[in-house]
Structures are given as structure tokens and as C-alpha cells.
Design a protein around this motif. Structure first.
Motif, mmCIF file in Angstrom:
data_model
loop_
_atom_site.group_PDB
_atom_site.id
_atom_site.type_symbol
_atom_site.label_atom_id
_atom_site.label_comp_id
_atom_site.label_asym_id
_atom_site.label_seq_id
_atom_site.Cartn_x
_atom_site.Cartn_y
_atom_site.Cartn_z
ATOM 1 N N LEU A 196 -21.392 84.364 22.807
ATOM 2 C CA LEU A 196 -21.174 82.908 22.566
ATOM 3 C C LEU A 196 -20.539 82.257 23.887
ATOM 4 O O LEU A 196 -19.800 82.671 24.446
ATOM 5 C CB LEU A 196 -20.645 82.418 21.280
ATOM 6 N N TRP A 197 -20.852 80.872 24.157
ATOM 7 C CA TRP A 197 -20.393 80.206 25.044
ATOM 8 C C TRP A 197 -18.828 79.528 24.644
ATOM 9 O O TRP A 197 -18.983 78.891 23.698
ATOM 10 C CB TRP A 197 -21.253 78.897 25.544
ATOM 11 N N LYS A 198 -17.900 79.897 25.097
ATOM 12 C CA LYS A 198 -16.420 79.292 24.598
ATOM 13 C C LYS A 198 -15.734 78.425 25.763
ATOM 14 O O LYS A 198 -15.898 78.851 26.901
ATOM 15 C CB LYS A 198 -15.447 80.511 24.297
ATOM 16 N N LYS A 199 -15.429 77.223 25.194
ATOM 17 C CA LYS A 199 -14.629 76.422 26.492
ATOM 18 C C LYS A 199 -13.498 76.863 26.621
ATOM 19 O O LYS A 199 -12.826 77.334 25.811
ATOM 20 C CB LYS A 199 -14.720 75.004 25.759
ATOM 21 N N LYS A 200 -13.160 77.055 27.930
ATOM 22 C CA LYS A 200 -12.048 77.346 28.589
ATOM 23 C C LYS A 200 -11.354 76.277 29.514
ATOM 24 O O LYS A 200 -11.983 75.581 30.172
ATOM 25 C CB LYS A 200 -12.065 78.582 29.610
ATOM 26 N N ARG A 201 -9.911 75.932 29.337
ATOM 27 C CA ARG A 201 -9.504 75.167 30.091
ATOM 28 C C ARG A 201 -9.273 75.958 31.512
ATOM 29 O O ARG A 201 -8.709 76.838 31.487
ATOM 30 C CB ARG A 201 -8.005 74.537 29.795
ATOM 31 N N CYS A 202 -9.698 75.298 32.600
ATOM 32 C CA CYS A 202 -9.537 75.950 33.927
ATOM 33 C C CYS A 202 -8.770 75.451 34.962
ATOM 34 O O CYS A 202 -8.995 74.020 34.936
ATOM 35 C CB CYS A 202 -10.920 76.360 34.532
ATOM 36 N N ILE A 203 -7.802 76.158 35.865
ATOM 37 C CA ILE A 203 -7.219 75.565 36.886
ATOM 38 C C ILE A 203 -7.333 76.300 37.955
ATOM 39 O O ILE A 203 -7.128 77.604 37.978
ATOM 40 C CB ILE A 203 -5.775 75.551 36.544
ATOM 41 N N LEU A 204 -8.182 75.665 38.979
ATOM 42 C CA LEU A 204 -8.324 76.411 40.291
ATOM 43 C C LEU A 204 -7.098 76.241 41.156
ATOM 44 O O LEU A 204 -6.901 75.115 41.517
ATOM 45 C CB LEU A 204 -9.699 76.034 40.964
ATOM 46 N N THR A 205 -6.859 77.140 41.923
ATOM 47 C CA THR A 205 -5.764 77.109 42.562
ATOM 48 C C THR A 205 -6.283 77.687 44.207
ATOM 49 O O THR A 205 -7.223 78.360 44.268
ATOM 50 C CB THR A 205 -4.352 77.946 42.341
ATOM 51 N N GLU A 206 -5.298 77.923 45.220
ATOM 52 C CA GLU A 206 -5.610 78.554 46.180
ATOM 53 C C GLU A 206 -5.613 80.111 46.452
ATOM 54 O O GLU A 206 -6.130 80.634 46.978
ATOM 55 C CB GLU A 206 -4.373 78.091 47.554
ATOM 56 N N GLU A 207 -5.106 80.635 45.137
ATOM 57 C CA GLU A 207 -4.814 81.986 45.076
ATOM 58 C C GLU A 207 -6.306 82.732 44.009
ATOM 59 O O GLU A 207 -6.194 83.700 43.949
ATOM 60 C CB GLU A 207 -3.543 82.310 44.308
ATOM 61 N N GLY A 208 -6.566 81.655 42.986
ATOM 62 C CA GLY A 208 -7.673 82.185 42.021
ATOM 63 C C GLY A 208 -8.057 81.075 40.925
ATOM 64 O O GLY A 208 -7.588 80.004 41.214
ATOM 65 N N LEU A 209 -8.180 81.514 39.918
ATOM 66 C CA LEU A 209 -8.814 80.753 38.772
ATOM 67 C C LEU A 209 -7.795 81.193 37.608
ATOM 68 O O LEU A 209 -7.892 82.261 37.201
ATOM 69 C CB LEU A 209 -10.326 80.957 38.535
ATOM 70 N N LEU A 210 -7.168 80.371 36.945
ATOM 71 C CA LEU A 210 -6.579 80.337 35.519
ATOM 72 C C LEU A 210 -7.346 79.833 34.556
ATOM 73 O O LEU A 210 -8.110 78.962 34.593
ATOM 74 C CB LEU A 210 -5.451 79.982 35.553
ATOM 75 N N LEU A 211 -7.507 80.708 33.483
ATOM 76 C CA LEU A 211 -8.480 80.351 32.172
ATOM 77 C C LEU A 211 -7.646 80.389 31.192
ATOM 78 O O LEU A 211 -6.870 81.277 30.797
ATOM 79 C CB LEU A 211 -9.512 81.415 31.994
ATOM 80 N N ALA A 212 -7.384 79.231 30.193
ATOM 81 C CA ALA A 212 -6.541 79.032 28.976
ATOM 82 C C ALA A 212 -7.501 78.566 27.942
ATOM 83 O O ALA A 212 -8.715 77.965 28.229
ATOM 84 C CB ALA A 212 -5.514 78.170 29.398
ATOM 85 N N PRO A 213 -6.963 78.589 26.510
ATOM 86 C CA PRO A 213 -7.876 77.970 25.511
ATOM 87 C C PRO A 213 -7.901 76.429 25.980
ATOM 88 O O PRO A 213 -6.837 75.937 26.546
ATOM 89 C CB PRO A 213 -6.926 78.361 24.444
ATOM 90 N N PRO A 214 -8.717 75.959 25.315
ATOM 91 C CA PRO A 214 -8.994 74.142 25.517
ATOM 92 C C PRO A 214 -7.644 73.560 24.838
ATOM 93 O O PRO A 214 -7.275 74.261 24.018
ATOM 94 C CB PRO A 214 -10.225 74.012 24.659
ATOM 95 N N LYS A 215 -7.446 72.444 25.126
ATOM 96 C CA LYS A 215 -6.408 71.621 24.587
ATOM 97 C C LYS A 215 -6.714 71.089 23.295
ATOM 98 O O LYS A 215 -7.775 71.123 23.098
ATOM 99 C CB LYS A 215 -5.984 70.608 25.518
ATOM 100 N N GLN A 216 -5.726 71.053 22.492
ATOM 101 C CA GLN A 216 -6.134 70.521 21.212
ATOM 102 C C GLN A 216 -6.434 69.050 21.486
ATOM 103 O O GLN A 216 -5.826 68.325 22.233
ATOM 104 C CB GLN A 216 -4.716 70.683 20.376
ATOM 105 N N PRO A 217 -7.268 68.545 20.518
ATOM 106 C CA PRO A 217 -7.647 67.434 20.468
ATOM 107 C C PRO A 217 -6.631 66.317 20.170
ATOM 108 O O PRO A 217 -5.594 66.885 19.495
ATOM 109 C CB PRO A 217 -8.596 67.134 19.073
#
Length: 147
Positions: A24-45
Motif C-alpha cells: 500500500l502507498w503510505k503518506k510520509k512527512r519528508c524533510i530533505l537536507t544536505e545529508e539525506g532524507l528523513l521520513l516521518a509519519p504524517p502530521k495529525q490533522p
């Protein structure tokens, strides 16, 4: 990554394909930095009460040092599908709206990271070579040489 002072280059939501049987496709909150990509659960509504700070175990880090390539698989409908290939061979599938340009942003940051690492490696090698080429210790003149 963020603890070390890396600033966020891009933030937003990406969809990641799960590793499970249904994929399944799951939404992830992503933060791209100069060092890599952080994946976190999506923010609460907004209408739901905020949860306490997310445990670090819920945040996944894809560091560029462990990343091999970003492959653009296809553009289909409103989405662009792409795969991040890790050094150990693991493939992680993502999708996002075409206009968001996540695949290009991740690729650009990864190339810049690898270039910085290559420059540091060359500098380090040159410094070692220069150090080895220099005579060890100052040479002192003796009284018999100066006479």
C-alpha cells in the motif's frame, strides 16, 4: 541529521510503498537536507489534539552516504513514481504529484553530497601526500658546516 545542524532544503509529503504483501502507498512527512532524507509519519490533522513528540524510532533516515541512485520509473496520471536504491541493494518506491519535483530535488542533493565527499577525499589525499613529501623535522646547522 537535523540534530547536527543541517537545514531543511525541502519539506512536504511523499507517498512510500509499504514492504508488506499488499504494498500500500503510505503518506510520509519528508524533510530533505544536505545529508539525506528523513521520513516521518504524517502530521495529525489540525482538528485533532497534538500528540506528544514522536519517538525517534518512528523517524527513518535515508542518508546519502548509503544511497546509490534515484531512478525515475514513470510518470503516470498526476503522479511521478521513483525508486531510491540504497547501497546494500534495497529499493524504496515513492510517488508524488509531478509538480512537486521530489525526485529531482533528492537527486540534486545526493549529487551535491557525493561531490562534497569526493572533494574532501581529494583534499585529504593531497594533504597526506604533502605531509609525506616534506622532510621530517628541521635540519640544524652544525658549527663545522658553517665554517
Amino acid at each position: 541529521m537535523l540534530e547536527s545542524g543541517c537545514k531543511a532544503v525541502k519539506e512536504g509529503v511523499l507517498e512510500k510503498r509499504s514492504d508488506g504483501l499488499l504494498q500500500l502507498w503510505k503518506k510520509k512527512r519528508c524533510i530533505l537536507t544536505e545529508e539525506g532524507l528523513l521520513l516521518a509519519p504524517p502530521k495529525q490533522p489540525p482538528q485533532q489534539p497534538p500528540l506528544p513528540a514522536e519517538p525517534a524510532a518512528k523517524i527513518k533516515e535515508l542518508h546519502f552516504s548509503n544511497m546509490k541512485t534515484v531512478d525515475c520509473v514513470e510518470r503516470k496520471g498526476k503522479y511521478v513514481y521513483f525508486t531510491v536504491v540504497m547501497a546494500e541493494g534495497k529499493e524504496i518506491d515513492f510517488r508524488c504529484a509531478q509538480e512537486q519535483g521530489w525526485n529531482a530535488a533528492i537527486t540534486l542533493q545526493m549529487v551535491q553530497y557525493k561531490n562534497r565527499q569526493a572533494i574532501l577525499a581529494v583534499r585529504s589525499t593531497r594533504q597526506k601526500q604533502q605531509h609525506l613529501a616534506q622532510p621530517h623535522g628541521p635540519r640544524l646547522r652544525t658549527a663545522s658546516n658553517s665554517a
